[in-house]
Motif scaffolding. Structure first.
Motif, PDB file in Angstrom:
ATOM      1  N   ARG A 280      -3.832   6.479  -6.388  1.00  0.00           N
ATOM      2  CA  ARG A 280      -3.174   6.408  -5.081  1.00  0.00           C
ATOM      3  C   ARG A 280      -4.180   6.101  -3.980  1.00  0.00           C
ATOM      4  NH1 ARG A 280      -0.417  11.645  -6.511  1.00  0.00           N
ATOM      5  NH2 ARG A 280       1.325  10.929  -7.760  1.00  0.00           N
ATOM      6  N   ILE A 281      -5.343   6.732  -4.063  1.00  0.00           N
ATOM      7  CA  ILE A 281      -6.387   6.473  -3.070  1.00  0.00           C
ATOM      8  C   ILE A 281      -6.800   5.009  -3.130  1.00  0.00           C
ATOM      9  CG2 ILE A 281      -8.795   6.951  -2.479  1.00  0.00           C
ATOM     10  CD1 ILE A 281      -8.246   9.871  -3.349  1.00  0.00           C
ATOM     11  N   GLN A 282      -6.977   4.481  -4.332  1.00  0.00           N
ATOM     12  CA  GLN A 282      -7.389   3.088  -4.475  1.00  0.00           C
ATOM     13  C   GLN A 282      -6.320   2.132  -3.944  1.00  0.00           C
ATOM     14  OE1 GLN A 282      -7.789   1.668  -8.464  1.00  0.00           O
ATOM     15  NE2 GLN A 282      -8.730  -0.227  -7.836  1.00  0.00           N
ATOM     16  N   ALA A 283      -5.079   2.372  -4.327  1.00  0.00           N
ATOM     17  CA  ALA A 283      -3.993   1.489  -3.882  1.00  0.00           C
ATOM     18  C   ALA A 283      -3.852   1.517  -2.368  1.00  0.00           C
ATOM     19  CB  ALA A 283      -2.683   1.903  -4.546  1.00  0.00           C
ATOM     20  N   GLY A 284      -3.920   2.702  -1.804  1.00  0.00           N
ATOM     21  CA  GLY A 284      -3.778   2.812  -0.350  1.00  0.00           C
ATOM     22  C   GLY A 284      -4.921   2.169   0.399  1.00  0.00           C
TER      23      GLY A 284
ATOM     24  N   LEU B 144       1.266   4.094  -3.016  1.00  0.00           N
ATOM     25  CA  LEU B 144       1.126   5.539  -2.854  1.00  0.00           C
ATOM     26  C   LEU B 144       2.273   6.293  -3.528  1.00  0.00           C
ATOM     27  CD1 LEU B 144      -0.043   5.802   0.850  1.00  0.00           C
ATOM     28  CD2 LEU B 144      -1.402   6.176  -1.199  1.00  0.00           C
ATOM     29  N   LEU B 145       3.440   5.697  -3.556  1.00  0.00           N
ATOM     30  CA  LEU B 145       4.591   6.344  -4.181  1.00  0.00           C
ATOM     31  C   LEU B 145       4.614   6.170  -5.700  1.00  0.00           C
ATOM     32  CD1 LEU B 145       7.396   5.322  -1.670  1.00  0.00           C
ATOM     33  CD2 LEU B 145       6.323   7.564  -1.924  1.00  0.00           C
ATOM     34  N   ARG B 146       4.123   5.038  -6.193  1.00  0.00           N
ATOM     35  CA  ARG B 146       4.315   4.702  -7.595  1.00  0.00           C
ATOM     36  C   ARG B 146       3.148   5.041  -8.513  1.00  0.00           C
ATOM     37  NH1 ARG B 146       8.024   0.251  -9.053  1.00  0.00           N
ATOM     38  NH2 ARG B 146       7.423   1.241 -10.978  1.00  0.00           N
ATOM     39  N   MET B 147       1.958   5.213  -7.978  1.00  0.00           N
ATOM     40  CA  MET B 147       0.791   5.457  -8.827  1.00  0.00           C
ATOM     41  C   MET B 147       0.835   6.874  -9.409  1.00  0.00           C
ATOM     42  SD  MET B 147      -0.917   2.782  -9.100  1.00  0.00           S
ATOM     43  CE  MET B 147      -0.805   1.174  -8.384  1.00  0.00           C
ATOM     44  N   PRO B 148       0.261   7.055 -10.612  1.00  0.00           N
ATOM     45  CA  PRO B 148       0.436   8.319 -11.325  1.00  0.00           C
ATOM     46  C   PRO B 148      -0.443   9.480 -10.881  1.00  0.00           C
ATOM     47  CG  PRO B 148      -0.819   6.790 -12.659  1.00  0.00           C
ATOM     48  CD  PRO B 148      -0.371   6.044 -11.444  1.00  0.00           C
ATOM     49  N   ASP B 149      -1.605   9.222 -10.306  1.00  0.00           N
ATOM     50  CA  ASP B 149      -2.469  10.342  -9.929  1.00  0.00           C
ATOM     51  C   ASP B 149      -3.152  10.070  -8.597  1.00  0.00           C
ATOM     52  OD1 ASP B 149      -4.364   8.489 -10.638  1.00  0.00           O
ATOM     53  OD2 ASP B 149      -5.338   9.710 -12.159  1.00  0.00           O
ATOM     54  N   ALA B 150      -3.868  11.058  -8.109  1.00  0.00           N
ATOM     55  CA  ALA B 150      -4.483  10.972  -6.777  1.00  0.00           C
ATOM     56  C   ALA B 150      -5.509   9.855  -6.691  1.00  0.00           C
ATOM     57  CB  ALA B 150      -5.137  12.302  -6.425  1.00  0.00           C
ATOM     58  N   TYR B 151      -6.248   9.617  -7.751  1.00  0.00           N
ATOM     59  CA  TYR B 151      -7.323   8.624  -7.720  1.00  0.00           C
ATOM     60  C   TYR B 151      -6.765   7.206  -7.587  1.00  0.00           C
ATOM     61  CZ  TYR B 151      -9.660  12.736  -9.450  1.00  0.00           C
ATOM     62  OH  TYR B 151     -10.126  14.011  -9.586  1.00  0.00           O
TER      63      TYR B 151
ATOM     64  N   GLY C  23      -4.311  -5.609   4.542  1.00  0.00           N
ATOM     65  CA  GLY C  23      -3.171  -5.719   5.449  1.00  0.00           C
ATOM     66  C   GLY C  23      -3.580  -5.589   6.902  1.00  0.00           C
ATOM     67  N   ASN C  24      -4.454  -4.634   7.188  1.00  0.00           N
ATOM     68  CA  ASN C  24      -4.934  -4.467   8.565  1.00  0.00           C
ATOM     69  C   ASN C  24      -5.722  -5.684   9.036  1.00  0.00           C
ATOM     70  OD1 ASN C  24      -3.867  -1.935   9.138  1.00  0.00           O
ATOM     71  ND2 ASN C  24      -5.575  -0.896   8.145  1.00  0.00           N
ATOM     72  N   MET C  25      -6.543  -6.239   8.159  1.00  0.00           N
ATOM     73  CA  MET C  25      -7.326  -7.420   8.544  1.00  0.00           C
ATOM     74  C   MET C  25      -6.408  -8.608   8.851  1.00  0.00           C
ATOM     75  SD  MET C  25     -10.502  -6.732   8.635  1.00  0.00           S
ATOM     76  CE  MET C  25     -10.127  -5.103   9.193  1.00  0.00           C
ATOM     77  N   LEU C  26      -5.375  -8.787   8.046  1.00  0.00           N
ATOM     78  CA  LEU C  26      -4.451  -9.896   8.294  1.00  0.00           C
ATOM     79  C   LEU C  26      -3.660  -9.700   9.580  1.00  0.00           C
ATOM     80  CD1 LEU C  26      -3.173 -10.553   4.662  1.00  0.00           C
ATOM     81  CD2 LEU C  26      -4.665 -12.020   6.034  1.00  0.00           C
ATOM     82  N   VAL C  27      -3.236  -8.483   9.857  1.00  0.00           N
ATOM     83  CA  VAL C  27      -2.518  -8.219  11.109  1.00  0.00           C
ATOM     84  C   VAL C  27      -3.444  -8.475  12.302  1.00  0.00           C
ATOM     85  CG1 VAL C  27      -1.476  -6.398  12.504  1.00  0.00           C
ATOM     86  CG2 VAL C  27      -0.818  -6.656  10.115  1.00  0.00           C
ATOM     87  N   LEU C  28      -4.681  -8.020  12.209  1.00  0.00           N
ATOM     88  CA  LEU C  28      -5.628  -8.253  13.308  1.00  0.00           C
ATOM     89  C   LEU C  28      -5.898  -9.740  13.507  1.00  0.00           C
ATOM     90  CD1 LEU C  28      -8.169  -5.359  12.667  1.00  0.00           C
ATOM     91  CD2 LEU C  28      -6.468  -5.513  14.500  1.00  0.00           C
ATOM     92  N   LEU C  29      -5.982 -10.487  12.407  1.00  0.00           N
ATOM     93  CA  LEU C  29      -6.172 -11.934  12.517  1.00  0.00           C
ATOM     94  C   LEU C  29      -4.970 -12.591  13.183  1.00  0.00           C
ATOM     95  CD1 LEU C  29      -8.005 -14.340  11.832  1.00  0.00           C
ATOM     96  CD2 LEU C  29      -6.856 -14.441   9.617  1.00  0.00           C
ATOM     97  N   GLY C  30      -3.781 -12.149  12.805  1.00  0.00           N
ATOM     98  CA  GLY C  30      -2.575 -12.674  13.450  1.00  0.00           C
ATOM     99  C   GLY C  30      -2.524 -12.351  14.930  1.00  0.00           C
ATOM    100  N   LEU C  31      -2.942 -11.156  15.291  1.00  0.00           N
ATOM    101  CA  LEU C  31      -2.984 -10.792  16.711  1.00  0.00           C
ATOM    102  C   LEU C  31      -4.011 -11.623  17.473  1.00  0.00           C
ATOM    103  CD1 LEU C  31      -2.686  -6.906  16.584  1.00  0.00           C
ATOM    104  CD2 LEU C  31      -1.023  -8.536  17.492  1.00  0.00           C
ATOM    105  N   ALA C  32      -5.097 -11.990  16.810  1.00  0.00           N
ATOM    106  CA  ALA C  32      -6.097 -12.841  17.462  1.00  0.00           C
ATOM    107  C   ALA C  32      -5.517 -14.211  17.804  1.00  0.00           C
ATOM    108  CB  ALA C  32      -7.329 -12.985  16.571  1.00  0.00           C
ATOM    109  N   PHE C  33      -4.596 -14.700  16.974  1.00  0.00           N
ATOM    110  CA  PHE C  33      -3.940 -15.968  17.298  1.00  0.00           C
ATOM    111  C   PHE C  33      -2.988 -15.808  18.473  1.00  0.00           C
ATOM    112  CE2 PHE C  33      -5.297 -17.341  13.082  1.00  0.00           C
ATOM    113  CZ  PHE C  33      -5.641 -18.657  13.338  1.00  0.00           C
TER     114      PHE C  33
ATOM    115  N   ALA D   5       0.839  -1.201   0.000  1.00  0.00           N
ATOM    116  CA  ALA D   5       0.000   0.000   0.000  1.00  0.00           C
ATOM    117  C   ALA D   5       0.870   1.245   0.000  1.00  0.00           C
ATOM    118  CB  ALA D   5      -0.921  -0.003   1.217  1.00  0.00           C
ATOM    119  N   GLY D   6       1.898   1.253   0.811  1.00  0.00           N
ATOM    120  CA  GLY D   6       2.810   2.390   0.833  1.00  0.00           C
ATOM    121  C   GLY D   6       3.556   2.553  -0.479  1.00  0.00           C
TER     122      GLY D   6
END
Length: 114
Positions: A33-37, A24-31, A44-54, A20-21
């Protein structure tokens, strides 16, 4: 074994957050970048939260609440940001083929006049 599974989910989430980061650096325009981020950071957040649940089974309910909050707010905020960018006429990349919002705007303004 449970720690290995949790660590695997956290590592996978970290990879998606990194992508995602990078998006944000590589995409050509704001739209784009918003989608990629938004898409990669949500997964990524869902996977980290799932890992923390374990790692911490006692936190599962709280982690589900945080996950729900992320799933609700990320798409809504990205939509609001992209709509605001379109309304102030933020330029699109030259490789963008169509502007779907402009087509919707023309269609709705044609209906109002009729």
């Amino acid at each position: 074994m449970i720690e290995l599974i949790g660590s695997t989910f956290i590592l996978a989430g970290a990879i998606f957050l990194f992508s995602a980061g990078l998006g944000l650096l590589r995409m050509p325009d704001a739209y784009t970048r918003i989608q990629a981020g938004t898409k990669a950071s949500t997964l990524g957040n869902m996977l980290v939260l799932l890992g923390l649940a374990f790692y911490h089974p006692g936190w599962t309910f709280r982690l589900i609440l945080v996950g729900y909050f992320v799933l609700v707010t990320n798409p809504v905020s990205s939509h609001a940001l992209s709509r605001a960018a379109w309304l102030i006429r933020t330029p699109m990349s030259s490789s963008t083929m169509t502007d779907a919002l402009a087509a919707d705007e023309e269609r709705s303004s044609g209906e109002k006049e009729a």
